[in-house]
Design a protein around this motif. Structure first.
Motif, PDB file in Angstrom:
ATOM      1  N   GLU A 191       0.827  -1.208   0.000  1.00  0.00           N
ATOM      2  CA  GLU A 191       0.000   0.000   0.000  1.00  0.00           C
ATOM      3  C   GLU A 191       0.866   1.265   0.000  1.00  0.00           C
ATOM      4  OE1 GLU A 191      -3.175  -0.418  -0.339  1.00  0.00           O
ATOM      5  OE2 GLU A 191      -3.230  -2.573   0.046  1.00  0.00           O
ATOM      6  N   VAL A 192       1.772   1.343  -0.954  1.00  0.00           N
ATOM      7  CA  VAL A 192       2.665   2.494  -1.051  1.00  0.00           C
ATOM      8  C   VAL A 192       1.917   3.648  -1.718  1.00  0.00           C
ATOM      9  CG1 VAL A 192       4.894   3.333  -1.866  1.00  0.00           C
ATOM     10  CG2 VAL A 192       4.613   0.917  -1.260  1.00  0.00           C
ATOM     11  N   GLU A 193       1.852   4.775  -1.021  1.00  0.00           N
ATOM     12  CA  GLU A 193       1.144   5.952  -1.522  1.00  0.00           C
ATOM     13  C   GLU A 193       2.127   7.099  -1.742  1.00  0.00           C
ATOM     14  OE1 GLU A 193      -2.286   7.105   0.732  1.00  0.00           O
ATOM     15  OE2 GLU A 193      -2.652   5.043   1.402  1.00  0.00           O
ATOM     16  N   ALA A 194       1.903   7.841  -2.801  1.00  0.00           N
ATOM     17  CA  ALA A 194       2.748   8.989  -3.128  1.00  0.00           C
ATOM     18  C   ALA A 194       1.914  10.256  -3.186  1.00  0.00           C
ATOM     19  CB  ALA A 194       3.460   8.768  -4.460  1.00  0.00           C
ATOM     20  N   SER A 195       2.468  11.323  -2.639  1.00  0.00           N
ATOM     21  CA  SER A 195       1.850  12.649  -2.713  1.00  0.00           C
ATOM     22  C   SER A 195       2.912  13.622  -3.206  1.00  0.00           C
ATOM     23  CB  SER A 195       1.319  13.063  -1.339  1.00  0.00           C
ATOM     24  OG  SER A 195       0.842  14.392  -1.365  1.00  0.00           O
ATOM     25  N   VAL A 196       2.607  14.337  -4.279  1.00  0.00           N
ATOM     26  CA  VAL A 196       3.588  15.223  -4.913  1.00  0.00           C
ATOM     27  C   VAL A 196       3.015  16.636  -4.966  1.00  0.00           C
ATOM     28  CG1 VAL A 196       4.997  15.652  -6.957  1.00  0.00           C
ATOM     29  CG2 VAL A 196       4.461  13.300  -6.280  1.00  0.00           C
ATOM     30  N   THR A 197       3.826  17.593  -4.536  1.00  0.00           N
ATOM     31  CA  THR A 197       3.424  19.002  -4.493  1.00  0.00           C
ATOM     32  C   THR A 197       4.461  19.845  -5.222  1.00  0.00           C
ATOM     33  OG1 THR A 197       2.354  18.688  -2.340  1.00  0.00           O
ATOM     34  CG2 THR A 197       2.897  20.938  -2.970  1.00  0.00           C
ATOM     35  N   ILE A 198       4.001  20.793  -6.004  1.00  0.00           N
ATOM     36  CA  ILE A 198       4.918  21.721  -6.649  1.00  0.00           C
ATOM     37  C   ILE A 198       4.922  23.035  -5.880  1.00  0.00           C
ATOM     38  CG2 ILE A 198       3.148  22.526  -8.277  1.00  0.00           C
ATOM     39  CD1 ILE A 198       5.466  23.045 -10.259  1.00  0.00           C
ATOM     40  N   SER A 199       6.099  23.553  -5.657  1.00  0.00           N
ATOM     41  CA  SER A 199       6.286  24.834  -4.981  1.00  0.00           C
ATOM     42  C   SER A 199       7.031  25.766  -5.942  1.00  0.00           C
ATOM     43  CB  SER A 199       7.093  24.626  -3.691  1.00  0.00           C
ATOM     44  OG  SER A 199       7.605  25.843  -3.201  1.00  0.00           O
ATOM     45  N   TYR A 200       6.500  26.947  -6.147  1.00  0.00           N
ATOM     46  CA  TYR A 200       7.178  27.883  -7.041  1.00  0.00           C
ATOM     47  C   TYR A 200       6.851  29.321  -6.660  1.00  0.00           C
ATOM     48  CZ  TYR A 200       2.682  28.301  -9.540  1.00  0.00           C
ATOM     49  OH  TYR A 200       1.365  28.520  -9.866  1.00  0.00           O
ATOM     50  N   MET A 201       7.729  30.223  -7.080  1.00  0.00           N
ATOM     51  CA  MET A 201       7.553  31.654  -6.836  1.00  0.00           C
ATOM     52  C   MET A 201       6.624  32.234  -7.897  1.00  0.00           C
ATOM     53  SD  MET A 201       9.335  32.039  -4.128  1.00  0.00           S
ATOM     54  CE  MET A 201       9.150  33.820  -4.021  1.00  0.00           C
ATOM     55  N   ASN A 202       5.583  32.906  -7.443  1.00  0.00           N
ATOM     56  CA  ASN A 202       4.611  33.508  -8.346  1.00  0.00           C
ATOM     57  C   ASN A 202       4.691  35.028  -8.225  1.00  0.00           C
ATOM     58  OD1 ASN A 202       2.475  33.074 -10.258  1.00  0.00           O
ATOM     59  ND2 ASN A 202       1.044  33.824  -8.707  1.00  0.00           N
ATOM     60  N   GLU A 203       4.911  35.685  -9.356  1.00  0.00           N
ATOM     61  CA  GLU A 203       4.989  37.148  -9.354  1.00  0.00           C
ATOM     62  C   GLU A 203       3.585  37.729  -9.213  1.00  0.00           C
ATOM     63  OE1 GLU A 203       7.543  39.028  -9.220  1.00  0.00           O
ATOM     64  OE2 GLU A 203       9.086  37.471  -9.462  1.00  0.00           O
ATOM     65  N   GLU A 204       3.377  38.538  -8.163  1.00  0.00           N
ATOM     66  CA  GLU A 204       2.078  39.134  -7.893  1.00  0.00           C
ATOM     67  C   GLU A 204       2.253  40.625  -7.643  1.00  0.00           C
ATOM     68  OE1 GLU A 204      -0.070  36.955  -4.932  1.00  0.00           O
ATOM     69  OE2 GLU A 204       0.280  35.011  -5.902  1.00  0.00           O
ATOM     70  N   PRO A 205       1.157  41.405  -7.661  1.00  0.00           N
ATOM     71  CA  PRO A 205       1.267  42.866  -7.496  1.00  0.00           C
ATOM     72  C   PRO A 205       2.009  43.287  -6.233  1.00  0.00           C
ATOM     73  CG  PRO A 205      -0.930  42.266  -8.233  1.00  0.00           C
ATOM     74  CD  PRO A 205      -0.215  40.978  -7.959  1.00  0.00           C
ATOM     75  N   ASN A 206       1.871  42.546  -5.166  1.00  0.00           N
ATOM     76  CA  ASN A 206       2.537  42.899  -3.904  1.00  0.00           C
ATOM     77  C   ASN A 206       3.921  42.274  -3.773  1.00  0.00           C
ATOM     78  OD1 ASN A 206       0.302  44.392  -3.064  1.00  0.00           O
ATOM     79  ND2 ASN A 206      -0.686  42.577  -2.160  1.00  0.00           N
ATOM     80  N   GLY A 207       4.411  41.656  -4.846  1.00  0.00           N
ATOM     81  CA  GLY A 207       5.714  41.030  -4.795  1.00  0.00           C
ATOM     82  C   GLY A 207       5.620  39.527  -4.969  1.00  0.00           C
ATOM     83  N   PRO A 208       6.765  38.858  -5.104  1.00  0.00           N
ATOM     84  CA  PRO A 208       6.748  37.406  -5.310  1.00  0.00           C
ATOM     85  C   PRO A 208       6.237  36.655  -4.077  1.00  0.00           C
ATOM     86  CG  PRO A 208       8.990  38.195  -4.959  1.00  0.00           C
ATOM     87  CD  PRO A 208       8.128  39.410  -5.076  1.00  0.00           C
ATOM     88  N   ILE A 209       5.396  35.666  -4.317  1.00  0.00           N
ATOM     89  CA  ILE A 209       4.837  34.818  -3.268  1.00  0.00           C
ATOM     90  C   ILE A 209       5.060  33.364  -3.660  1.00  0.00           C
ATOM     91  CG2 ILE A 209       2.724  34.084  -2.086  1.00  0.00           C
ATOM     92  CD1 ILE A 209       3.598  36.799  -1.210  1.00  0.00           C
ATOM     93  N   ARG A 210       5.459  32.550  -2.694  1.00  0.00           N
ATOM     94  CA  ARG A 210       5.627  31.126  -2.982  1.00  0.00           C
ATOM     95  C   ARG A 210       4.285  30.424  -2.845  1.00  0.00           C
ATOM     96  NH1 ARG A 210       9.344  27.595  -4.126  1.00  0.00           N
ATOM     97  NH2 ARG A 210      11.002  29.150  -4.002  1.00  0.00           N
ATOM     98  N   ARG A 211       3.902  29.735  -3.917  1.00  0.00           N
ATOM     99  CA  ARG A 211       2.644  29.013  -3.956  1.00  0.00           C
ATOM    100  C   ARG A 211       2.881  27.505  -3.979  1.00  0.00           C
ATOM    101  NH1 ARG A 211      -1.113  32.622  -2.303  1.00  0.00           N
ATOM    102  NH2 ARG A 211      -1.080  34.530  -3.549  1.00  0.00           N
ATOM    103  N   PHE A 212       1.909  26.777  -3.479  1.00  0.00           N
ATOM    104  CA  PHE A 212       1.989  25.320  -3.428  1.00  0.00           C
ATOM    105  C   PHE A 212       0.733  24.738  -4.071  1.00  0.00           C
ATOM    106  CE2 PHE A 212       4.477  27.004   0.030  1.00  0.00           C
ATOM    107  CZ  PHE A 212       5.610  26.221   0.072  1.00  0.00           C
ATOM    108  N   TYR A 213       0.938  23.821  -5.026  1.00  0.00           N
ATOM    109  CA  TYR A 213      -0.174  23.179  -5.701  1.00  0.00           C
ATOM    110  C   TYR A 213       0.065  21.671  -5.758  1.00  0.00           C
ATOM    111  CZ  TYR A 213      -1.697  27.778  -7.307  1.00  0.00           C
ATOM    112  OH  TYR A 213      -2.127  29.086  -7.356  1.00  0.00           O
ATOM    113  N   PRO A 214      -0.994  20.879  -5.636  1.00  0.00           N
ATOM    114  CA  PRO A 214      -0.829  19.424  -5.765  1.00  0.00           C
ATOM    115  C   PRO A 214      -0.640  19.038  -7.224  1.00  0.00           C
ATOM    116  CG  PRO A 214      -3.150  19.962  -5.494  1.00  0.00           C
ATOM    117  CD  PRO A 214      -2.398  21.257  -5.355  1.00  0.00           C
TER     118      PRO A 214
END
Length: 330
Positions: A191-214
């Motif tokens: 029962e091996v389960e994997a969970s993968v998340t991408i983390s990246y810097m997103n340029e926004e009006p108030n400055g770069p923010i790190r976002r996380f998405y599955p």
């Protein structure tokens, strides 16, 4: 903002445990530990001793035990030597150094409760120190036995992962982000389960923010884990990185966070492990080479030293850029 990007925004992971502030440091180190150092704690933390002793590397633990054994015997030997050889019949060497060696080995015999009998304590102070050392030895070996049991009985996942991840051709016309894992031990993992998340810097009006998405996976769980498992995220219209290029990954400081959970039959417990791939650990335009084969003996030979082997391959062409602009997430 397009409807597609709104959907992605709704899927954003809010409970990743990491900060959304502008941070280009690695989140998970190569050894699976979080890249965080706690500051402001007291120097002496008794609540950390047990955890430190059962998690430190075996070589360091062995050296610590051996060094501790010699230090303890040296200290007690010094006390015996100060008390004087006259209080220890049998400690009759011709030189001071040899007398100290006799005291040291007498200390080792007392600490381990061996007691060969050639040297014995006489008098209150000599007998008291010897009795104290015997008690200390019993407690020390009980503690060492408990630590050894804790180290051996602690379930750990020894899952090997490829040193690199690939952006590879997937189902002929698509692209897929993929990496490989394999069980390094002979124990059975189910029962091996994997969970993968991408983390990246997103340029926004108030400055770069790190976002996380599955990242949605082709297969999230496998029931048995005898061979290498290639974990694949199809980079299609539903992917947060659909249409992204290698330069986009670098500019956004992408890090792919991987969390694995499995059931270990040996310990009858769940085991966990984690690791990550940064943008510069992703090979674009490549595919993995199979690392197992059928042998004439009837067994399948599984080559774990080839888990990172790959060959270059042509990536399918991207769709037109005007379509991609509306498909990318914020």
């Amino acid at each position: 903002m397009s409807k597609k990007s709104s959907a992605f925004h709704e899927q954003e992971i809010k409970n990743s445990g990491f900060s959304n502030n502008s941070n280009r440091n690695r989140a998970i180190n190569e050894n699976g530990e979080f890249n965080v150092r706690n500051i402001g704690l007291p120097f002496f933390r008794p609540y950390e001793i047990y955890n430190h002793l059962i998690t430190m590397p075996w070589l360091r633990f062995t050296l610590m035990v051996v060094l501790g054994f010699f230090v303890i015997n040296f200290l007690f030997a010094s006390v015996y030597f100060v008390i004087g050889p006259g209080h220890f019949p049998g400690m009759d060497a011709s030189t001071t150094f040899n007398n100290f060696l006799d005291a040291f080995f007498f200390s080792a015999q007392t600490l381990t409760t061996v007691g060969y009998g050639r040297i014995s304590p006489i008098g209150f102070w000599a007998s008291s120190v010897a009795a104290l050392e015997s008690l200390f030895g019993l407690l020390s070996f009980a503690l060492a036995t408990g630590l050894l049991y804790g180290r051996f009985s602690r379930p750990q996942a020894k899952i090997l992962h490829s040193a690199i991840a690939l952006m590879a051709p997937y189902k002929v016309t698509q692209r897929g982000f993929m990496f490989r894992i394999a069980n390094m031990r002979r124990n059975i993992l189910n029962e091996v389960e994997a969970s993968v998340t991408i983390s990246y810097m997103n340029e926004e009006p108030n400055g770069p923010i790190r976002r996380f998405y599955p990242l949605e996976l082709e297969i999230k769980m496998i029931r048995f884990f005898p061979l290498t498992w290639t974990i694949v995220h199809p980079v299609d219209e539903k992917s947060p990185v659909y249409g992204w290029t290698k330069e986009d990954f670098k500019k956004a400081d992408v890090e792919i966070l991987v969390s694995l959970k499995a059931y270990d039959e040996t310990f009858s417990q769940n085991v966990h492990t984690r690791f990550s791939y940064r943008y510069d650990e992703i090979i674009w335009g490549a595919k993995f080479i199979r690392n197992f084969e059928q042998h004439s003996s009837g067994f399948t030979h599984h080559y774990l030293d080839r888990i990172s082997d790959f060959e270059h391959a042509q990536l399918p062409e991207l769709v037109s850029s005007d379509v991609l602009e509306t498909e990318r997430p914020l």
